[in-house]
Design a protein around this motif. Structure first.
Motif, PDB file in Angstrom:
ATOM      1  N   ILE A 157       0.853  -1.189   0.000  1.00 30.43           N
ATOM      2  CA  ILE A 157       0.000   0.000   0.000  1.00 30.43           C
ATOM      3  C   ILE A 157       0.892   1.243   0.000  1.00 30.43           C
ATOM      4  N   VAL A 159       1.319   5.229   0.608  1.00 33.46           N
ATOM      5  CA  VAL A 159       0.719   6.329   1.374  1.00 33.46           C
ATOM      6  C   VAL A 159       1.498   7.608   1.084  1.00 33.46           C
ATOM      7  N   LYS A 198      -8.255   1.595   4.090  1.00 35.67           N
ATOM      8  CA  LYS A 198      -7.879   3.000   3.889  1.00 35.67           C
ATOM      9  C   LYS A 198      -8.367   3.867   5.049  1.00 35.67           C
ATOM     10  N   ARG A 202      -5.921   5.866   7.608  1.00 35.49           N
ATOM     11  CA  ARG A 202      -6.059   7.325   7.682  1.00 35.49           C
ATOM     12  C   ARG A 202      -6.263   7.772   9.138  1.00 35.49           C
ATOM     13  N   ILE A 216      -4.058   7.427  -0.279  1.00 35.80           N
ATOM     14  CA  ILE A 216      -3.732   6.017  -0.043  1.00 35.80           C
ATOM     15  C   ILE A 216      -4.187   5.181  -1.235  1.00 35.80           C
ATOM     16  N   ASN A 217      -3.253   4.431  -1.823  1.00 43.12           N
ATOM     17  CA  ASN A 217      -3.553   3.585  -2.981  1.00 43.12           C
ATOM     18  C   ASN A 217      -2.810   2.262  -2.876  1.00 43.12           C
TER      19      ASN A 217
END
Length: 426
Positions: A157, A159, A198, A202, A216-217
């Motif tokens: 992930i 960020v 996510k 967060r 965030i991906n």
């Protein structure tokens, strides 16, 4: 008597560049006997009341064999060169005489029946096979991650922190499902759907980056192993992205066998069938397949198709299509892109081998297509509309406008010819 002048009268229109010698004409006919079948030659012979046999007899006289042999070699070379060129943009039909027909490349047209037979005997291929000819590689990272994607071990992930503080993190999911957040500590996201993961990340980051924002991906997907068996070109175990679907698996595997079913693809997970996928939803409706992401250990089964039917002739796509048991002839025509504007809706021909030996044929109308059941191995042929015009007469010869003319109730041959005389004869 057929004299030299008459021979030139018949063949001169075919040789546009210059007046041919008698030996050139003889050599051309010897090299390509179909010259006597051209519309111009036939019209000229009919007008003078002579036969093809008489012309051939005259051409056989009064020229030495050596002279003809030399001319024939020249003509045959011309035929070879002309045959390699593009054909004329218009074909010879009825009384339409083209003035630019090459005397070297003209070939007698095959009959309508022969053309239809050739079309019916043409080899058809599976329509669905075209999809798997795509050579592009799958790049899952370039696709947006759906909210219901389940985060798993090996995923990475990304960020991005921006605002008062700018920072980037690459967080790999460990075997225990956690990631290490700087200044925050471990956060367990393995097993969560991506939307929940996510939100959790967060909120965890906010405890340290109180005035910052976050992007965030999913930057990398983990690898899974999936088994593909059945009627496929390359069965076996495949390493795929955990974002992969059945469609992705089949593309990587180079597609299915010609007799495979793509209408009921089975996905098994933990020895249970979790999905049966119809590939035609994507091919014809443009709808994404059932959004089932494959998981590690899944088994995908491709069975043999139960009903494959070919359709050819005057339709959008001539091919072999797979039908479900409840789909009739009208659905097959729909899959084939429908009938062409000049297709006949009457006398649709269905050929069928009963008991793998006896050939049967059926002729039905399109109005009955919704009720007509097809069988595996059937072949459907759609014929064109009758090319002959209704209520018309065909006039050709030495007139300005040869072709079809409409016949009205009060039209006589005399009035029709009078109308042509007003426009002038050739």
């Amino acid at each position: 008597m057929i004299n030299r002048f008459l021979i030139f009268f018949i063949f001169l229109p075919l040789f546009l560049s210059a007046e041919p010698s008698i030996s050139t004409i003889k050599a051309a006919v010897k090299a390509n006997p179909a010259l006597l079948e051209t519309p111009q030659a036939k019209a000229a012979m009919a007008e003078k009341g002579i036969t093809e046999a008489q012309v051939k007899e005259k051409l056989a006289q009064n020229t030495s064999s050596s002279e003809i042999s030399n001319e024939t070699a020249t003509v045959e070379n011309t035929i070879d060169e002309s045959s390699a060129q593009e054909p004329a943009s218009e074909s010879i039909k009825g009384g339409d005489f083209q003035k630019d027909i090459s005397p070297f490349t003209y070939q007698k047209d095959v009959s309508f029946k022969e053309r239809q037979q050739n079309l019916q005997e043409s080899k058809l291929s599976r329509y669905s096979m075209r999809f798997f000819s795509n050579k592009n590689e799958i790049d899952s990272a370039s696709l947006p991650t759906p909210d219901d994607y389940i985060v798993t071990t090996g995923d990475v992930i990304g960020v991005q922190v921006y605002g008062d503080k700018n920072q980037e993190y690459s967080l790999e999911i460990k075997n225990d499902g956690t990631v290490n957040l700087a200044f925050v500590g471990p956060a367990k996201v393995g097993g969560m759907d991506f939307k929940s993961a996510k939100e959790y990340l967060r909120s965890s980051l906010k405890t340290h980056y109180t005035t910052s924002e976050f992007n965030i991906n999913m930057s990398k997907y983990s690898t899974i192993q999936v088994t593909l068996i059945g009627k496929v070109k390359h069965p076996g175990i495949y390493n795929l992205s955990s974002f992969a679907t059945v469609k992705d698996l089949l593309i990587v595997a180079k597609g299915v066998e010609p007799d495979a079913s793509v209408r009921e693809i089975i996905v098994k997970r933990n020895s249970k069938i979790i999905a049966q996928i119809d590939f035609y939803k994507l091919l014809f409706d443009g709808n994404e397949l059932d959004r089932i992401l494959l998981k590690h250990g899944d088994i995908v089964v491709i069975n043999k198709a139960e009903k494959l039917v070919g359709i050819d002739g005057y339709v959008g796509d001539s091919a072999i299509f797979e039908l479900k048991n409840n789909e009739k002839l009208d659905k097959l025509i729909e899959y084939a892109g429908g009938m062409r504007p000049n297709a006949s809706k009457e006398n649709i021909k269905i050929s069928r081998f009963s008991n793998n030996s006896k050939l049967e044929t059926f002729d039905i109308s399109y109005k009955d297509a919704k009720q007509f059941d097809l069988m595996d191995g059937d072949k459907v042929y759609i014929y064109p509309l009758d090319a002959s015009a209704q209520n018309s007469v065909n006039i050709y010869g030495n007139i300005i406008r040869p072709g079809n003319y409409r016949i009205d109730n009060d039209l006589t041959l005399n009035s029709l010819l009078k109308k042509e005389v007003e426009h002038g004869l050739k």
